[in-house]
Design a protein around this motif. Sequence first.
Motif, PDB file in Angstrom:
ATOM      1  N   ASP A   1       0.795  -1.218   0.000  1.00  0.00           N
ATOM      2  CA  ASP A   1       0.000   0.000   0.000  1.00  0.00           C
ATOM      3  C   ASP A   1       0.830   1.272   0.000  1.00  0.00           C
ATOM      4  N   GLN A   2       2.131   1.164   0.267  1.00  0.00           N
ATOM      5  CA  GLN A   2       2.977   2.348   0.284  1.00  0.00           C
ATOM      6  C   GLN A   2       3.294   2.791  -1.133  1.00  0.00           C
ATOM      7  N   ARG A   3       3.250   4.083  -1.333  1.00  0.00           N
ATOM      8  CA  ARG A   3       3.649   4.644  -2.624  1.00  0.00           C
ATOM      9  C   ARG A   3       5.164   4.734  -2.664  1.00  0.00           C
ATOM     10  N   PRO A   4       5.742   4.632  -3.837  1.00  0.00           N
ATOM     11  CA  PRO A   4       7.200   4.781  -3.911  1.00  0.00           C
ATOM     12  C   PRO A   4       7.605   6.199  -3.509  1.00  0.00           C
ATOM     13  N   GLU A   5       8.709   6.310  -2.767  1.00  0.00           N
ATOM     14  CA  GLU A   5       9.164   7.622  -2.309  1.00  0.00           C
ATOM     15  C   GLU A   5       9.801   8.422  -3.432  1.00  0.00           C
ATOM     16  N   LEU A   6      10.443   7.760  -4.343  1.00  0.00           N
ATOM     17  CA  LEU A   6      11.142   8.439  -5.417  1.00  0.00           C
ATOM     18  C   LEU A   6      10.312   8.358  -6.691  1.00  0.00           C
ATOM     19  N   VAL A   7       9.853   9.495  -7.144  1.00  0.00           N
ATOM     20  CA  VAL A   7       9.077   9.563  -8.379  1.00  0.00           C
ATOM     21  C   VAL A   7      10.021  10.019  -9.480  1.00  0.00           C
ATOM     22  N   THR A   8      10.019   9.291 -10.592  1.00  0.00           N
ATOM     23  CA  THR A   8      10.942   9.611 -11.681  1.00  0.00           C
ATOM     24  C   THR A   8      10.185   9.751 -12.996  1.00  0.00           C
ATOM     25  N   GLY A   9      10.907  10.175 -14.002  1.00  0.00           N
ATOM     26  CA  GLY A   9      10.339  10.265 -15.341  1.00  0.00           C
ATOM     27  C   GLY A   9       9.263  11.330 -15.446  1.00  0.00           C
ATOM     28  N   VAL A  10       8.279  11.046 -16.251  1.00  0.00           N
ATOM     29  CA  VAL A  10       7.195  11.983 -16.516  1.00  0.00           C
ATOM     30  C   VAL A  10       6.398  12.270 -15.252  1.00  0.00           C
ATOM     31  N   GLU A  11       6.247  11.269 -14.393  1.00  0.00           N
ATOM     32  CA  GLU A  11       5.482  11.452 -13.153  1.00  0.00           C
ATOM     33  C   GLU A  11       6.111  12.530 -12.272  1.00  0.00           C
ATOM     34  N   ALA A  12       7.437  12.686 -12.334  1.00  0.00           N
ATOM     35  CA  ALA A  12       8.117  13.689 -11.516  1.00  0.00           C
ATOM     36  C   ALA A  12       7.841  15.106 -12.015  1.00  0.00           C
ATOM     37  N   LEU A  13       7.428  15.250 -13.264  1.00  0.00           N
ATOM     38  CA  LEU A  13       7.168  16.575 -13.829  1.00  0.00           C
ATOM     39  C   LEU A  13       5.761  17.070 -13.547  1.00  0.00           C
ATOM     40  N   LYS A  14       4.856  16.167 -13.281  1.00  0.00           N
ATOM     41  CA  LYS A  14       3.469  16.567 -13.001  1.00  0.00           C
ATOM     42  C   LYS A  14       3.426  17.339 -11.690  1.00  0.00           C
ATOM     43  N   GLY A  15       2.728  18.474 -11.716  1.00  0.00           N
ATOM     44  CA  GLY A  15       2.601  19.297 -10.527  1.00  0.00           C
ATOM     45  C   GLY A  15       3.699  20.349 -10.394  1.00  0.00           C
ATOM     46  N   ARG A  16       4.686  20.322 -11.253  1.00  0.00           N
ATOM     47  CA  ARG A  16       5.769  21.301 -11.185  1.00  0.00           C
ATOM     48  C   ARG A  16       5.364  22.595 -11.881  1.00  0.00           C
ATOM     49  N   GLN A  17       6.079  23.659 -11.563  1.00  0.00           N
ATOM     50  CA  GLN A  17       5.824  24.937 -12.214  1.00  0.00           C
ATOM     51  C   GLN A  17       6.748  25.103 -13.409  1.00  0.00           C
ATOM     52  N   ALA A  18       6.257  25.826 -14.393  1.00  0.00           N
ATOM     53  CA  ALA A  18       7.017  26.096 -15.610  1.00  0.00           C
ATOM     54  C   ALA A  18       6.809  27.561 -15.995  1.00  0.00           C
ATOM     55  N   VAL A  19       7.669  28.034 -16.873  1.00  0.00           N
ATOM     56  CA  VAL A  19       7.569  29.413 -17.350  1.00  0.00           C
ATOM     57  C   VAL A  19       7.241  29.375 -18.840  1.00  0.00           C
ATOM     58  N   VAL A  20       6.258  30.166 -19.237  1.00  0.00           N
ATOM     59  CA  VAL A  20       5.847  30.222 -20.641  1.00  0.00           C
ATOM     60  C   VAL A  20       6.902  30.984 -21.434  1.00  0.00           C
ATOM     61  N   LEU A  21       7.371  30.373 -22.530  1.00  0.00           N
ATOM     62  CA  LEU A  21       8.347  31.018 -23.426  1.00  0.00           C
ATOM     63  C   LEU A  21       7.670  31.615 -24.642  1.00  0.00           C
ATOM     64  N   GLU A  22       6.734  30.864 -25.226  1.00  0.00           N
ATOM     65  CA  GLU A  22       5.927  31.337 -26.353  1.00  0.00           C
ATOM     66  C   GLU A  22       4.472  31.169 -25.958  1.00  0.00           C
ATOM     67  N   ARG A  23       3.633  32.024 -26.430  1.00  0.00           N
ATOM     68  CA  ARG A  23       2.207  31.988 -26.065  1.00  0.00           C
ATOM     69  C   ARG A  23       1.652  30.559 -26.141  1.00  0.00           C
ATOM     70  N   VAL A  24       0.964  30.144 -25.054  1.00  0.00           N
ATOM     71  CA  VAL A  24       0.374  28.806 -24.993  1.00  0.00           C
ATOM     72  C   VAL A  24      -1.136  28.945 -24.926  1.00  0.00           C
ATOM     73  N   ASP A  25      -1.807  28.234 -25.834  1.00  0.00           N
ATOM     74  CA  ASP A  25      -3.263  28.169 -25.809  1.00  0.00           C
ATOM     75  C   ASP A  25      -3.686  26.727 -26.069  1.00  0.00           C
ATOM     76  N   GLY A  26      -4.908  26.530 -26.455  1.00  0.00           N
ATOM     77  CA  GLY A  26      -5.416  25.181 -26.689  1.00  0.00           C
ATOM     78  C   GLY A  26      -4.750  24.458 -27.841  1.00  0.00           C
ATOM     79  N   SER A  27      -4.100  25.206 -28.744  1.00  0.00           N
ATOM     80  CA  SER A  27      -3.466  24.567 -29.893  1.00  0.00           C
ATOM     81  C   SER A  27      -1.967  24.349 -29.704  1.00  0.00           C
TER      82      SER A  27
END
Length: 143
Positions: free
Chosen positions: A76-102
């Motif tokens: 039932d324990q979740r792994p303590e170390l999250v790697t790969g794509v899962e580690a990027l979810k929930g992180r903050q990023a900075v927009v470089l070029e305008r981002v919209d639905g497309s």
Amino acid sequence: MNDIDAWVWWLVAAAALGIPLVVTAMPEFGMFAVGAVAAAVASGFGAGVVVQVLAFVVVSVALIAVVRPIAARHRDQRPELVTGVEALKGRQAVVLERVDGSGGRIKLAGEIWSARALDNGRAYEPGQEVDVVDIEGATAIIL
């Protein structure tokens, strides 16, 4: 049949219990197999049938009572170390070029990623901080 000692039958039972352990991956069968080996050892030392059966029952029940809860806790324990794509979810990023639905570009974890907005009607301008909610292929979904 009377020529075969009881300890051999207990070992046959242990092997027979090992087969469903491998096929079904249910650890309880392994615990019963260990109980059968304990009964074979008791039989090998000349113990009577009652002592053999008690050895089987006590060892099997003890293993189930002790090992099963420990295994359940670890499962039932979740792994303590999250790697790969899962580690990027929930992180903050900075927009470089305008981002919209497309689409658009963001800087996430020091790398430039293609991105699109979770809400198709929303647009994010360069320099704005956004949260990554998901990753689909090589595209970050932001909010």
